[in-house]
Structure formats: structure tokens, C-alpha cells
Design an enzyme around this catalytic site. Structure first.
Site, PDB file in Angstrom:
ATOM      1  CD  GLU A 196      -2.799   1.357   2.337  1.00 49.44           C
ATOM      2  OE1 GLU A 196      -2.747   0.540   3.279  1.00 49.44           O
ATOM      3  OE2 GLU A 196      -3.705   2.208   2.227  1.00 49.44           O
TER       4      GLU A 196
ATOM      5  CG  ASP B 107      -3.098  -2.318   4.290  1.00 52.47           C
ATOM      6  OD1 ASP B 107      -4.281  -2.031   4.010  1.00 52.47           O
ATOM      7  OD2 ASP B 107      -2.326  -1.537   4.885  1.00 52.47           O
TER       8      ASP B 107
ATOM      9  CB  ILE C  19      -1.080   0.030   9.552  1.00 55.03           C
ATOM     10  CG1 ILE C  19       0.260  -0.105  10.261  1.00 55.03           C
ATOM     11  CG2 ILE C  19      -2.193   0.276  10.586  1.00 55.03           C
ATOM     12  CD1 ILE C  19       0.659   1.091  11.107  1.00 55.03           C
ATOM     13  CG  ASP C  20      -6.810  -2.905   6.242  1.00 53.26           C
ATOM     14  OD1 ASP C  20      -6.836  -2.114   5.275  1.00 53.26           O
ATOM     15  OD2 ASP C  20      -7.821  -3.482   6.657  1.00 53.26           O
TER      16      ASP C  20
ATOM     17  CB  THR D 267      -4.047   4.035   8.504  1.00 51.57           C
ATOM     18  OG1 THR D 267      -3.310   3.040   7.791  1.00 51.57           O
ATOM     19  CG2 THR D 267      -3.097   5.130   8.924  1.00 51.57           C
TER      20      THR D 267
ATOM     21  CG  ASP E 288      -7.609  -2.111   1.691  1.00 53.55           C
ATOM     22  OD1 ASP E 288      -8.204  -1.405   0.855  1.00 53.55           O
ATOM     23  OD2 ASP E 288      -6.778  -1.658   2.504  1.00 53.55           O
TER      24      ASP E 288
HETATM   25  C1  LIP Z   1      -9.067   1.013   5.095  1.00 52.81           C
HETATM   26  C2  LIP Z   1      -9.927  -0.178   4.778  1.00 52.81           C
HETATM   27  C3  LIP Z   1     -11.360   0.067   5.230  1.00 52.81           C
HETATM   28  C4  LIP Z   1     -11.920   1.243   4.503  1.00 52.81           C
HETATM   29  C5  LIP Z   1     -11.090   2.450   4.847  1.00 52.81           C
HETATM   30  C6  LIP Z   1      -9.618   2.242   4.453  1.00 52.81           C
HETATM   31  P1  LIP Z   1      -6.468   1.590   5.185  1.00 52.81           P
HETATM   32  O1  LIP Z   1      -7.767   0.759   4.641  1.00 52.81           O
HETATM   33  O2  LIP Z   1      -9.411  -1.300   5.428  1.00 52.81           O
HETATM   34  O3  LIP Z   1     -12.192  -1.036   4.968  1.00 52.81           O
HETATM   35  O4  LIP Z   1     -13.259   1.442   4.842  1.00 52.81           O
HETATM   36  O5  LIP Z   1     -11.625   3.564   4.167  1.00 52.81           O
HETATM   37  O6  LIP Z   1      -9.542   2.102   3.052  1.00 52.81           O
HETATM   38  O7  LIP Z   1      -6.511   2.888   4.421  1.00 52.81           O
HETATM   39  O8  LIP Z   1      -6.645   1.803   6.632  1.00 52.81           O
HETATM   40  O9  LIP Z   1      -5.288   0.737   4.836  1.00 52.81           O
END
Ligand code: LIP
Length: 285
Positions: free
Chosen positions: A81, A97, A99-100, A102, A229
Site C-alpha cells: 500500500e 497492507d 497497517i490496515d 490506519t 486491503d
Molecule cells: C481502510 C480499509 C477500510 C476502509 C477504509 C480504508 P487503510 O484501509 O481497510 O475497509 O473502509 O476507508 O480504506 O486505508 O486503513 O489501509
């Protein structure tokens, strides 16, 4: 190119699990170091909008994972990412990813994860997602099931809930980072909400896919998530018995608002009809 019969997808799963656990430790350590004297938000920048953050911890975690894979498996490809984009010579690619969730990470909400998926010749074959705060590790390899391992070391085989009725189903979803997309997502949510048990928005697509696998939600849908993601969550959910829909072709930096969803096999037909009936099957700007 590598053929599926030549590889041990369980080795990929276990390798990714080790990396994810180390990355999770790094994230917790760095977050504690920063927040001991500073606000994490002053160590972040924005990407696609003012509410789409990336912190120096995201970047450091991705660098750790990328450097490790490059050292251990130099011919493999890497998509991350936060910018990693290394073509594969071996047919194997890792989708990261770091940190999914964030925003949750920045606010101190304990629902964020490291997600590492393995693809072979374009097929999703193994995946690991670790909830960094809870130390809950979800893992799967194609054909070998999905498990969750808890902080205390105990493990459970993952199986979706077997609800068949959307009216009795708990649905996870998420929203994008631009006003236009959020407006379109809200219009769809307005139609979905009266037809399901309830909605949960927890902020991590990777963990939402794992929740479908463990049955703590019945289904998940979202427009505009990226391959990093959910590349790991796709394998985890499928190996737990879910049906998962993702774009056939997924350009890694695509800004398109295509639909991703996952639901137990029992719920999937009715859930797909529900999404179609509210116009959710198409892309959202
Ligand atoms: C997040 C996703 C989440 C989505 C957020 C964001 P990130 O990824 O995991 O489902 O709703 O808008 O995209 O940006 O935290 O890696």
C-alpha cells in the site's frame, strides 16, 4: 512460472505469519515511542484526501516486510500500500497492507491489522491477517483451511456462520476517503440498512473479511477497497466457507470504486440479490 503443484502454500502461509507477527511488534513499539512524547498525528501525512492518512509507522512496517521478503525470497514480487512495487520473476507475489485500519491506529482504536497475502500466477493462495493490538492471528492456505490463533496460543478452525436470511444478518461495511464516494456509499447504505439485522463499520477491510470467516459478522461489502486491503482476507474467508467476489482484474493503484463482498455460502445468494436490488453491483465514483 511457478505451478501450484510445485509450491507448498502452507510454507507461504507460515512465512507470512512470522513476518506479520514481527511487523505487529514493530508497530506497537514505534507507536509507543511516538506517543510517549508526541501526538501520532504529527507523524503522519495524507494521501488521496485530508482524511486518508499514512503515518511513519505504516511506512516503517512496510519497509520491514519488503526488506525481509527481498532478503529471503529475492525473485518474488511485492505490492504494498505504501509504495512497494516489485515485479515477480518467480511467479510468486506478496501483497502487503502494513497497517490496515490506519485511522483506527492513529486514534488508538484497537482494530487495525497487518495483512500479507501470497499470490501465485495471479491466484490468491495464502493469507495472514494479525490484529495488532489483540495479537489475534488469522491465517489460511488454499486447500488447507483457515485458523485463528489467539494471544494465549490456542487455535480454532474458522467457519462462517450459516445464516441464510439477510433480515437476520449482521453486515460489515466501510467507506472511502472522498466526499463523492461517501455520498454514493451512504445512498446504498440507506437502502441496505432496513433489510438486514444491523450494520457494523469497524474500519479495517482485512479484519472484516476475517470476521466473516469467524462468523462474528455474516457478510461484508465495500466499494473501492484495494487489493492489499483484502488479498489475505480473500483466502481466509474462502477457506472458512465464504463466497467472495472481487474484481476479475485489479489494477493495484486503481481509484475505481468497484464492489468487494464476502458472505457465507448459505447467505451468498440472497445477499448478492440484495446488493443487486439496491444498485450496489456497479462501481461508485
Ligand atoms: C481502510 C480499509 C477500510 C476502509 C477504509 C480504508 P487503510 O484501509 O481497510 O475497509 O473502509 O476507508 O480504506 O486505508 O486503513 O489501509
Amino acid at each position: 512460472m511457478v505451478g501450484m503443484t510445485e509450491i507448498n502454500v502452507r510454507e507461504f502461509r507460515d512465512y507470512a505469519a512470522g513476518l506479520a507477527q514481527q511487523a505487529a511488534s514493530l508497530i506497537l513499539t514505534k507507536r509507543a515511542e511516538i506517543t510517549a512524547t508526541d501526538d501520532i498525528r504529527s507523524h503522519s501525512q495524507t494521501k488521496t484526501s485530508a482524511v486518508d492518512p499514512v503515518t511513519e509507522v505504516d511506512t516503517a512496517a512496510e519497509a520491514f516486510i519488503v526488506d525481509s521478503i527481498h532478503r529471503d525470497r529475492p525473485d518474488d514480487g511485492i505490492i504494498g500500500e505504501e509504495g512497494a512495487d516489485i515485479p515477480s520473476k518467480s511467479g510468486v507475489s506478496w501483497v502487503i497492507d502494513p497497517i490496515d485500519g490506519t485511522v483506527n491506529f492513529m486514534y488508538g482504536l484497537g482494530e487495525y491489522a497487518v495483512s500479507i497475502g501470497a499470490m501465485v500466477d495471479g491466484q490468491y493462495v495464502a493469507g495472514v491477517v494479525i490484529n495488532v493490538v489483540k495479537q489475534t492471528l488469522y491465517s489460511a492456505a488454499v486447500g488447507h483451511g483457515a485458523t485463528v490463533t489467539y494471544r494465549d496460543g490456542t487455535s480454532t478452525i474458522l467457519r462462517c456462520r450459516q445464516e441464510t436470511d439477510p433480515q437476520l444478518s449482521l453486515i460489515a461495511t466501510g467507506f472511502g476517503y472522498t466526499q463523492t464516494r461517501r455520498s454514493g456509499q451512504a445512498k446504498i447504505l440507506q437502502e441496505v440498512l432496513p433489510q438486514v439485522r444491523d450494520i457494523r463499520r469497524m474500519g479495517s477491510a482485512a479484519l472484516d473479511m476475517c470476521r466473516v470467516a469467524e462468523g462474528t459478522v455474516d457478510a461484508y461489502y465495500e466499494h473501492g477497497v484495494k487489493i492489499w486491503d483484502v488479498a489475505a482476507g480473500i483466502v481466509i474467508a474462502r477457506e472458512a466457507g465464504a463466497q467472495v467476489r472481487v474484481p476479475e482484474v485489479w489494477e493495484k493503484n486503481s481509484a475505481r470504486g468497484t464492489l468487494v463482498w464476502a458472505a457465507s455460502a448459505e447467505l451468498a445468494p440472497a445477499f448478492e440479490r440484495l446488493l443487486s436490488s439496491v444498485g450496489a453491483n456497479g462501481e461508485i465514483d
